[in-house]
Design a protein around this motif. Sequence first.
Motif, mmCIF file in Angstrom:
data_model
loop_
_atom_site.group_PDB
_atom_site.id
_atom_site.type_symbol
_atom_site.label_atom_id
_atom_site.label_comp_id
_atom_site.label_asym_id
_atom_site.label_seq_id
_atom_site.Cartn_x
_atom_site.Cartn_y
_atom_site.Cartn_z
ATOM 1 N N LEU A 98 0.818 -1.207 0.000
ATOM 2 C CA LEU A 98 0.000 0.000 0.000
ATOM 3 C C LEU A 98 0.850 1.253 0.000
ATOM 4 N N TYR A 99 1.989 1.214 0.703
ATOM 5 C CA TYR A 99 2.793 2.418 0.885
ATOM 6 C C TYR A 99 3.809 2.631 -0.237
ATOM 7 N N THR A 100 3.763 1.825 -1.278
ATOM 8 C CA THR A 100 4.540 2.161 -2.465
ATOM 9 C C THR A 100 3.932 3.349 -3.187
ATOM 10 N N ASN A 101 2.680 3.660 -2.886
ATOM 11 C CA ASN A 101 2.013 4.851 -3.430
ATOM 12 C C ASN A 101 2.449 6.059 -2.610
ATOM 13 N N PRO A 102 3.122 7.030 -3.212
ATOM 14 C CA PRO A 102 3.608 8.184 -2.431
ATOM 15 C C PRO A 102 2.487 8.928 -1.712
ATOM 16 N N ALA A 103 1.260 8.903 -2.269
ATOM 17 C CA ALA A 103 0.165 9.628 -1.629
ATOM 18 C C ALA A 103 -0.178 9.027 -0.271
ATOM 19 N N ARG A 104 -0.107 7.696 -0.147
ATOM 20 C CA ARG A 104 -0.427 7.081 1.136
ATOM 21 C C ARG A 104 0.667 7.343 2.161
ATOM 22 N N ARG A 105 1.910 7.429 1.689
ATOM 23 C CA ARG A 105 2.989 7.788 2.614
ATOM 24 C C ARG A 105 2.828 9.226 3.073
ATOM 25 N N ASP A 106 2.441 10.118 2.148
ATOM 26 C CA ASP A 106 2.255 11.525 2.519
ATOM 27 C C ASP A 106 1.163 11.679 3.570
ATOM 28 N N GLU A 107 0.134 10.829 3.516
ATOM 29 C CA GLU A 107 -0.934 10.914 4.507
ATOM 30 C C GLU A 107 -0.381 10.710 5.917
ATOM 31 N N VAL A 108 0.556 9.780 6.064
ATOM 32 C CA VAL A 108 1.149 9.541 7.386
ATOM 33 C C VAL A 108 2.052 10.695 7.783
ATOM 34 N N GLU A 109 2.868 11.181 6.848
ATOM 35 C CA GLU A 109 3.801 12.265 7.169
ATOM 36 C C GLU A 109 3.069 13.553 7.536
ATOM 37 N N GLU A 110 1.870 13.762 6.975
ATOM 38 C CA GLU A 110 1.141 15.002 7.223
ATOM 39 C C GLU A 110 0.337 14.975 8.508
ATOM 40 N N LEU A 111 0.271 13.844 9.188
ATOM 41 C CA LEU A 111 -0.422 13.802 10.472
ATOM 42 C C LEU A 111 0.272 14.709 11.477
ATOM 43 N N SER A 112 -0.532 15.444 12.247
ATOM 44 C CA SER A 112 0.060 16.369 13.217
ATOM 45 C C SER A 112 0.895 15.634 14.256
ATOM 46 N N ALA A 113 0.485 14.419 14.612
ATOM 47 C CA ALA A 113 1.241 13.660 15.614
ATOM 48 C C ALA A 113 2.542 13.115 15.064
ATOM 49 N N ALA A 114 2.732 13.129 13.734
ATOM 50 C CA ALA A 114 3.950 12.593 13.122
ATOM 51 C C ALA A 114 4.984 13.661 12.834
ATOM 52 N N GLN A 115 4.722 14.900 13.212
ATOM 53 C CA GLN A 115 5.650 15.971 12.857
ATOM 54 C C GLN A 115 6.990 15.840 13.567
ATOM 55 N N GLY A 116 7.017 15.256 14.769
ATOM 56 C CA GLY A 116 8.278 15.111 15.481
ATOM 57 C C GLY A 116 8.983 13.793 15.248
ATOM 58 N N ALA A 117 8.420 12.928 14.389
ATOM 59 C CA ALA A 117 9.006 11.614 14.135
ATOM 60 C C ALA A 117 9.471 11.523 12.693
ATOM 61 N N MET A 118 10.416 10.644 12.452
ATOM 62 C CA MET A 118 10.931 10.407 11.112
ATOM 63 C C MET A 118 10.144 9.254 10.486
ATOM 64 N N VAL A 119 9.569 9.482 9.302
ATOM 65 C CA VAL A 119 8.790 8.473 8.597
ATOM 66 C C VAL A 119 9.669 7.863 7.516
ATOM 67 N N ARG A 120 9.837 6.537 7.558
ATOM 68 C CA ARG A 120 10.713 5.855 6.612
ATOM 69 C C ARG A 120 9.896 4.893 5.770
ATOM 70 N N CYS A 121 10.177 4.899 4.454
ATOM 71 C CA CYS A 121 9.419 4.072 3.516
ATOM 72 C C CYS A 121 10.333 3.689 2.357
ATOM 73 N N THR A 122 11.162 2.677 2.554
ATOM 74 C CA THR A 122 12.087 2.187 1.531
ATOM 75 C C THR A 122 11.696 0.767 1.144
ATOM 76 N N THR A 123 11.321 0.577 -0.112
ATOM 77 C CA THR A 123 10.819 -0.713 -0.619
ATOM 78 C C THR A 123 9.904 -1.373 0.414
ATOM 79 N N PRO A 124 8.782 -0.723 0.755
ATOM 80 C CA PRO A 124 7.926 -1.286 1.816
ATOM 81 C C PRO A 124 7.343 -2.637 1.452
ATOM 82 N N GLU A 125 7.176 -2.921 0.150
ATOM 83 C CA GLU A 125 6.610 -4.210 -0.241
ATOM 84 C C GLU A 125 7.545 -5.373 0.086
ATOM 85 N N LEU A 126 8.851 -5.089 0.285
ATOM 86 C CA LEU A 126 9.828 -6.132 0.617
ATOM 87 C C LEU A 126 10.247 -6.103 2.080
#
Length: 550
Positions: A169-197
């Motif tokens: 699901l997170y190979t789609n950049p839009a779904r990753r952006d949804e997590v990064e744009e959460l207000s609670a995620a502003q202080g955390a680092m979001v990582r998404c490298t080959t999530p399907e593997l």
Amino acid sequence: MLGIAIDHRIAHLGRFDPQGRPVVTATDLEDLAGTDGVADPAAALHLLLTADEDDDAVLGLPASADREAEARLRRAAEDAGLHVHRIVPKPVAVALHYGAIDEGVHCTILVVDQAAETVELTVLAITPDLTARIVTTRTAPLGEDHARTQVSRALAEATPDAVLLSGGLYTNPARRDEVEELSAAQGAMVRCTTPELAVVHGLLLLEEFGLLRVATGPAPAGDRNFPPPLEDPEPQPWQTAPTDPEPPAKSAPKAPTATATEPVTPVEPAPIPTPRAEPHPEPDPTPEEPAPEPTPEPAPSASPPTHTATATAASSVPASTSTLHSVPVAQLQAIRRDDHLLVLWAWPDDALTARVRWRREDPSTSGDGPRDGDIRCQRRVYEHDGGLDLPLGRGTVTLTVEALVPDAGADTEGAASLRVAAEPPIVDYEPSLRRRLTGARVATVTFTARTGCDLPAVRIVHGLGRYRPTSTAEGTVLHEVPAQRLSAGTPLTVEFPFPSTKGTSWLVCFPASGPASPHERDDPHDGHDAYDDHNDTDIRPTALHRLRVT
């Protein structure tokens, strides 16, 4: 080695291809056989495995699965002929994929693992003793906005240092952006490298990872509060940059507010003496009016309405302190991990960013990607990952690393450079033994190159006893393979008669151009060139226990 991750509806099987890259196969259990993989793992493995599969496997299960589900999976795998090395929760495998578990790492991470129709949210507490503790886990449906709401809730409750995304699901950049744009995620680092593997790749890494402890339940009281991530000084000059053009446009009104600029003139007298040479004599009588000391304090309060004097002071003071200077780092080193380089160095105390440059000296053997590069590495990311991982291939690479510090008086002479030699091409070999109808035994050795390379002349040595031979002098040469060219992934098989023996025996390959024994390596007059150009090829067995043929 196989990596198998079985969920309720989807099962994944992964292995490394001849080039050392993970290859993952996904099977929809519900569509094919209407099977629940967690409840009936035997049926799931029947759909996944073929007759010629490897018999070694690492298995993964959802973190919400109980002990009974783990026992069912183990029994089903053993009944299918697999040798189970270990069974770990899928979130732990995701953390291994992203390098979040390592010695000295102390952090809290949230693993967002997407299955067929659900998302599993697991909070892991990583401690420096290589322990991954499952603090909490919950499952949310993917439909509508349930998953996004649950992710936001988990972030607010756990306040993790990083969020690791897993699943197609997170190979789609839009779904990753949804997590990064959460207000609670502003202080955390979001990582998404080959999530399907992520899950299967993490399972495959377990083979060479070493000791790893997996625990459950609340984290110890001493491990709940973790230090906040280091702040990056670079965004500050970028934020003030848009205000810089405003003071020139409003330079005329600054003459009446000359008192507000007086405290700044001792800091930077050089940048503004020429355009403001005339206003400076005027402030001389003004100090007589604010003779008492409290009057300079209202002066800054009068400047905010104009906004220009404040912008001038803010931009002039950081101009000398926010400029970063490049200094060489210490203890620069690089560790090869197949076609990746783990770059390590010692950070100066006041450096939060480093500039890393590289150049491939032999791009024809280095793999995909540009020949050179220039990136910035943040210190908080470096410390979280345990170094800087660069996929630069197996060829020769020249690295240059400079730390960026705000101290203008630091020693900026030179830069730390390192030349990493090319890793020799790897040729795997695997011996086997079979018996013909006549009763004679025949030995077979299969050579497989991970990349196209020249195979040197090889001697196949037969040794007897409890210990495998370490040189040609400790056994009998049964067959010699001539030097030849090997293509990547194309096996070369040689066959030869095997003598009739009793007890334990071994088949081991050695380069024919090397010395006959370890003692001859120090003798320059033995007539052998132990380290000639042909020995640049690394000939290694697929597994040491497979060298024992009887």
